[in-house]
Design a protein around this motif. Structure first.
Motif, mmCIF file in Angstrom:
data_model
loop_
_atom_site.group_PDB
_atom_site.id
_atom_site.type_symbol
_atom_site.label_atom_id
_atom_site.label_comp_id
_atom_site.label_asym_id
_atom_site.label_seq_id
_atom_site.Cartn_x
_atom_site.Cartn_y
_atom_site.Cartn_z
ATOM 1 N N ILE A 110 -2.614 -0.782 1.078
ATOM 2 C CA ILE A 110 -3.172 0.412 1.714
ATOM 3 C C ILE A 110 -3.889 0.048 3.007
ATOM 4 O O ILE A 110 -3.718 0.699 4.047
ATOM 5 N N ALA A 111 -4.695 -1.014 2.958
ATOM 6 C CA ALA A 111 -5.402 -1.448 4.160
ATOM 7 C C ALA A 111 -4.424 -1.931 5.229
ATOM 8 O O ALA A 111 -4.581 -1.628 6.420
ATOM 9 N N HIS A 112 -3.399 -2.668 4.793
ATOM 10 C CA HIS A 112 -2.417 -3.197 5.744
ATOM 11 C C HIS A 112 -1.681 -2.079 6.471
ATOM 12 O O HIS A 112 -1.438 -2.171 7.683
ATOM 13 N N TRP A 113 -1.333 -1.017 5.732
ATOM 14 C CA TRP A 113 -0.548 0.065 6.311
ATOM 15 C C TRP A 113 -1.416 1.191 6.875
ATOM 16 O O TRP A 113 -0.895 2.239 7.249
ATOM 17 N N ASP A 114 -2.700 0.963 6.968
ATOM 18 C CA ASP A 114 -3.628 1.936 7.572
ATOM 19 C C ASP A 114 -3.559 3.285 6.863
ATOM 20 O O ASP A 114 -3.484 4.343 7.487
ATOM 21 N N LEU A 115 -3.579 3.233 5.528
ATOM 22 C CA LEU A 115 -3.642 4.443 4.713
ATOM 23 C C LEU A 115 -5.073 4.635 4.230
ATOM 24 O O LEU A 115 -5.886 3.707 4.289
ATOM 25 N N GLN A 116 -5.379 5.830 3.748
ATOM 26 C CA GLN A 116 -6.735 6.129 3.300
ATOM 27 C C GLN A 116 -6.684 6.630 1.856
ATOM 28 O O GLN A 116 -6.164 7.715 1.599
ATOM 29 N N PRO A 117 -7.222 5.855 0.916
ATOM 30 C CA PRO A 117 -7.058 6.188 -0.501
ATOM 31 C C PRO A 117 -8.111 7.172 -1.002
ATOM 32 O O PRO A 117 -9.203 7.311 -0.442
ATOM 33 N N THR A 118 -7.764 7.812 -2.103
ATOM 34 C CA THR A 118 -8.724 8.592 -2.880
ATOM 35 C C THR A 118 -9.466 7.633 -3.810
ATOM 36 O O THR A 118 -8.856 6.786 -4.454
ATOM 37 N N LEU A 119 -10.784 7.800 -3.872
ATOM 38 C CA LEU A 119 -11.622 6.998 -4.769
ATOM 39 C C LEU A 119 -12.199 7.957 -5.802
ATOM 40 O O LEU A 119 -12.838 8.949 -5.436
ATOM 41 N N CYS A 120 -11.985 7.654 -7.089
ATOM 42 C CA CYS A 120 -12.257 8.634 -8.146
ATOM 43 C C CYS A 120 -13.427 8.294 -9.059
ATOM 44 O O CYS A 120 -14.027 9.197 -9.638
#
Length: 382
Positions: free
Chosen positions: A105-115
């Motif tokens: 996720i960090a490598h591909w510049d995505l932004q995750p949901t944190l639950c």
């Protein structure tokens, strides 16, 4: 002329296909934008291959017409979009539970949901090892009972993330469970829980990030619910979350499903049609065999209940839907021949066959129908 020729050539090679109308798609984005305040952003939900419409092509059109964010469900979906060169911010709506996923996720510049607090610890440890700061979106469960920390414990959850050295809170959001119902009691209760949570967070001196709450139905309820961003999905593709919302905004269906007749024959009376002979002719019947079936996404439960357009007229489907083919009664239609195009979903003349009609017959929702058309049906982008 070249574009039209490419379209004609690609259709000529197909037994069955899905057509995607990008003018309708662009119209829907602009129509939904018209419901928003100027400061409210539109996040386009393009998970599940853009609800079966073709994620890369759809993503380009929605961004060109006013969407500023994208949302997907899985890491793989996000990587596919990035590999296509699309740089818009992408929210991953699904859960992330391993360090390997976070690193990707960090490598591909995505932004995750944190639950959860447990995820917070994993996220922080992983990002500290990488020496990076990761933007995260905190989901508060206000009544959906799906992902997210329940609202009763949300303040502790937000505070823990806020104090994490390698995590940056990009947004706080929740998700409506019943915004498409006529009775909005639960929707208002969820909204009150969300507002209460935000008030309590504010008391701790934590600055509020971007806030969002609305799916397609919530977007149609009004600006009271919109906050900084809305997250429409089904409405982008020209379907309404519920029939009573059809007068809120004018949407245009984006998808049409078409196939070719492969053979025409005449059957005598008392002849069984398809597996199990669940239809038997009562008289001489001219049938057309069409090259599309349940392996393409035509639900077998529609057997003997499906109608399609043939040369501008409705023709009933006969017998069981098979894996690759269906049969139609075209006795009442003149000059039907192999190669003729059949419309299963779409418009001919002033009439339209819709995914909602299929969904109503099957006791399901339009989302499932749209996502059910299989990859072997090529998407032809108009």
């Amino acid at each position: 002329m070249l574009e039209r020729q490419k379209f004609s050539d690609s259709v000529a090679q197909q037994r069955a296909w899905v057509e995607i109308d990008h003018k309708a798609l662009a119209h829907n984005i602009r129509a939904l934008k018209s419901l928003l305040a100027p400061t409210t952003e539109l996040l386009a939900v393009v998970k599940a291959n853009a609800y079966g419409h073709g994620v890369i092509e759809v993503t380009k059109t929605v961004l060109e017409n006013g969407a500023t964010w994208l949302a997907i469900a899985t890491l793989g979906e996000g990587i596919e979009i990035r590999e296509a060169g699309i740089t818009a911010p992408i929210l991953v709506l699904g859960a992330t539970n391993t360090a390997a996923e976070l690193e990707a996720i960090a490598h591909w510049d995505l932004q995750p949901t944190l639950c959860t607090l447990e995820q917070q610890k994993l996220f922080q440890e992983t990002m500290k090892k990488l020496g990076k700061t990761l933007p995260v979106h905190l989901e508060i469960d206000t009544g959906m009972s799906r992902l997210g920390t329940r609202w009763e414990g949300a303040v502790e959850f937000v505070e823990a993330v806020h104090t994490s050295e390698n995590l940056e809170i990009a947004s706080i959001y929740s998700h409506f469970a019943t915004a498409d119902e006529v009775d909005l009691t639960m929707t208002h209760l969820q909204h009150e829980r969300f507002k209460t949570t935000l008030t309590e967070i504010g008391k701790l001196g934590i600055p509020l990030p971007k806030l969002h709450l609305c799916n397609s139905a919530g977007t149609m309820l009004g600006q009271e619910f919109h906050y900084d961003m809305v997250r429409p999905g089904i409405a982008i593709y020209g379907c309404y979350p519920a029939p009573h919302m059809e007068n809120v905004v004018a949407l245009k269906p984006v998808m049409q499903v078409k196939a070719r007749i492969t053979q025409v024959k005449t059957l005598p009376p008392d002849t069984g049609v398809s597996y199990g002979h669940r239809f038997v002719t009562s008289q001489k019947t001219k049938i057309a065999v069409v090259g599309i079936g349940y392996a393409d996404g035509i639900p077998r439960c529609l057997s003997n209940n499906l109608k399609v357009f043939v040369n501008g007229q409705l023709a009933p489907q006969l017998g069981s839907v098979t894996m690759d083919q269906i049969m139609l009664d075209v006795s009442h239609i003149e000059n039907v021949q192999a190669g003729d195009i059949v419309t299963l979903i779409g418009k001919e003349g002033g009439d339209r066959l819709t995914v909602d009609q299929w969904a109503n017959q099957l006791g399901t929702i339009s989302y499932e129908i749209l996502c059910g058309f299989k990859p072997r049906l090529p998407r032809i982008h108009l």
